[in-house]
Design an enzyme around this catalytic site. Structure first.
Site, PDB file in Angstrom:
ATOM      1  N   SER A  40      37.541  33.768  32.781  1.00 55.49           N
ATOM      2  CA  SER A  40      38.144  35.078  33.050  1.00 55.49           C
ATOM      3  C   SER A  40      39.409  35.359  32.240  1.00 55.49           C
ATOM      4  CB  SER A  40      38.470  35.199  34.537  1.00 55.49           C
ATOM      5  OG  SER A  40      39.272  34.107  34.950  1.00 55.49           O
ATOM      6  N   ASP A 333      47.459  38.647  39.476  1.00 61.40           N
ATOM      7  CA  ASP A 333      46.727  38.489  40.740  1.00 61.40           C
ATOM      8  C   ASP A 333      46.842  37.025  41.163  1.00 61.40           C
ATOM      9  OD1 ASP A 333      44.844  37.012  39.344  1.00 61.40           O
ATOM     10  OD2 ASP A 333      43.271  38.535  39.386  1.00 61.40           O
ATOM     11  N   HIS A 336      45.519  35.021  37.800  1.00 62.12           N
ATOM     12  CA  HIS A 336      45.642  35.417  36.389  1.00 62.12           C
ATOM     13  C   HIS A 336      47.030  35.940  36.033  1.00 62.12           C
ATOM     14  CE1 HIS A 336      41.296  35.976  37.449  1.00 62.12           C
ATOM     15  NE2 HIS A 336      41.213  35.164  36.409  1.00 62.12           N
TER      16      HIS A 336
END
Ligand SMILES: *[C@@H]1O[C@H](CO)[C@@H](O)[C@H](O)[C@H]1NC(C)=O
Ligand SMILES: *[C@@H]1O[C@H](CO)[C@@H](O)[C@H](O)[C@H]1NC(C)=O
Ligand SMILES: *[C@@H]1O[C@H](CO)[C@@H](O)[C@H](O)[C@H]1NC(C)=O
Length: 368
Positions: A40, A333, A336
């Site tokens: 991600s 978040d 991340h």
């Protein structure tokens, strides 16, 4: 004014323009494309195409600082590492593989894989099923399978020596491993079956197999990113009264060590035909956390977007609480980084000192 001076000045301007443009041109020639593999941290929208995946950044407030101000599938408030690395070498972000091969695009557009492709997928690991709850990701093995298909297509479309030259000048960026490390401490089963050392050893040997497959299909220049201190991200801090969770960090350190020796060995095995730059994201993030004030960060612990303790008990959604200043948070978040933190990483990765990136940095890798 003396006309000759004006003329000299004008021709000087012209020459500078010419030099500027030709240098820019040469620079662009150096790296024709970037092929991106990973998780991600570098997914630019592949998971949007996985119908069953729960790992998608398709709701606000993801993308709130992206040029379009909309969620794109990037796990960031704005641009992510794949965008910023491309920016550094003056290329457009490589498009997500699944968008290129989706039915709509495949029929409509003349898809070219020569401008780079991004195979990364949120939740992906070196191992196939890192975490059963997020099974719907494209594992590294699968990403490299997709690359092999791309390579086959390119072989049909492009003359052999042209393709060989193109691929040998291209950058193959690999950002993976965090989900495997997270997976170990989330699974009693994995811990029972493997000591930490056995686990990281099988991570590096599996990664090596995939790197070799890329090499066998033309890749020569590799940008390899180690695992960061993921025990310090907000979701991990929940396990240790808001302090970093040491176990996860120690496993990352163990893995990074193994990764570095694997890379050295792998390069020798391939008779030095490989060039790579390793980026120590562990050291880089630790430096940012320890010297946060000097980098302009006020909050190193909380997620900017989330809910609950440290804003890290739920993922970022439209009903999350959003921090007042996205520039002064390291984390966007629960897992991340913000675009602001990512920019500092990518600066270090690109032309940082050997403390952070070795044996060469990415700028030197590009110049080879
Ligand atoms: C597709 O692109 C290639 C090169 O980019 C070009 O040579 C070819 O003619 C294009 N085909 C069509 C149908 O546009
Ligand atoms: C992942 O699965 C493929 C087959 O689907 C297998 O060949 C490969 O070895 C597996 N990779 C890992 C790291 O377990
Ligand atoms: C919790 O944080 C403290 C302070 O950083 C550290 O000494 C300790 O090892 C941590 N404990 C765990 C279980 O991570």
């Amino acid at each position: 004014m003396d006309i000759s001076i004006v003329m000299i000045r004008n021709s000087f301007l012209l020459i500078s323009c010419f030099v500027f443009f030709s240098l820019g041109f040469l620079e662009a020639q150096k790296t024709p494309a970037i092929y991106v593999f990973g998780d991600s941290l570098v997914d630019v929208g592949n998971n949007n195409h996985l119908t069953l995946s729960l790992v998608k950044a398709i709701l606000p407030y993801y993308g709130i600082d992206f040029p379009t101000k909309k969620p794109t599938g990037r796990f960031s408030n704005g641009k992510n590492a794949a965008d910023l690395i491309a920016e550094k070498i003056g290329l457009a972000t490589s498009p997500p593989y699944l968008s290129l091969v989706s039915k709509i695009n495949f029929n409509k557009k003349n898809v070219s894989f020569l401008h780079g492709v991004n195979f990364a997928s949120g939740g992906a690991g070196i191992f196939n099923g890192t975490d059963p709850t997020i099974r719907q990701s494209i594992s590294l093995t699968k990403q490299v399978d997709y690359y092999s298909q791309v390579h086959e297509k390119l072989t049909q479309q492009t003359e052999a020596s042209t393709l060989q030259k193109h691929l040998s000048k291209s950058i193959f960026a690999i950002v993976i491993g965090s989900n495997d490390i997270f997976g170990y401490y989330n699974s009693m089963d994995l811990q029972k079956k493997n000591t930490p050392q056995q686990y990281v050893d099988s991570m590096t040997s599996s990664l090596k197999i995939q790197l070799q497959r890329l090499y066998n299909n033309g890749a020569r220049k590799f940008e390899i990113v180690g695992v960061g201190p993921i025990g310090c991200c907000p979701i991990s801090r929940l396990k240790n009264k808001t302090e970093c969770f040491s176990q996860t960090n120690l496993l990352s350190i163990k893995y990074n060590k193994g990764l570095q020796s694997m890379l050295k060995e792998w390069k020798l095995e391939n008779k030095d035909l490989i060039s790579y730059s390793y980026f120590d994201s562990f050291a880089a993030l630790q430096d940012i956390i320890q010297n946060s004030i000097s980098y302009g960060f006020k909050d190193v612990k909380d997620a900017c977007c989330g809910l609950g303790e440290l804003n890290a008990q739920f993922f970022c959604t439209p009903v999350s609480s959003l921090c007042a200043n996205r520039q002064d948070h390291i984390f966007w978040d629960p897992v991340h980084p913000t675009e602001a933190a990512m920019r500092i990483f990518v600066d270090r990765l690109y032309n940082g000192p050997s403390k952070y990136t070795f044996p060469i940095n990415m700028e030197q890798l590009v110049a080879i």
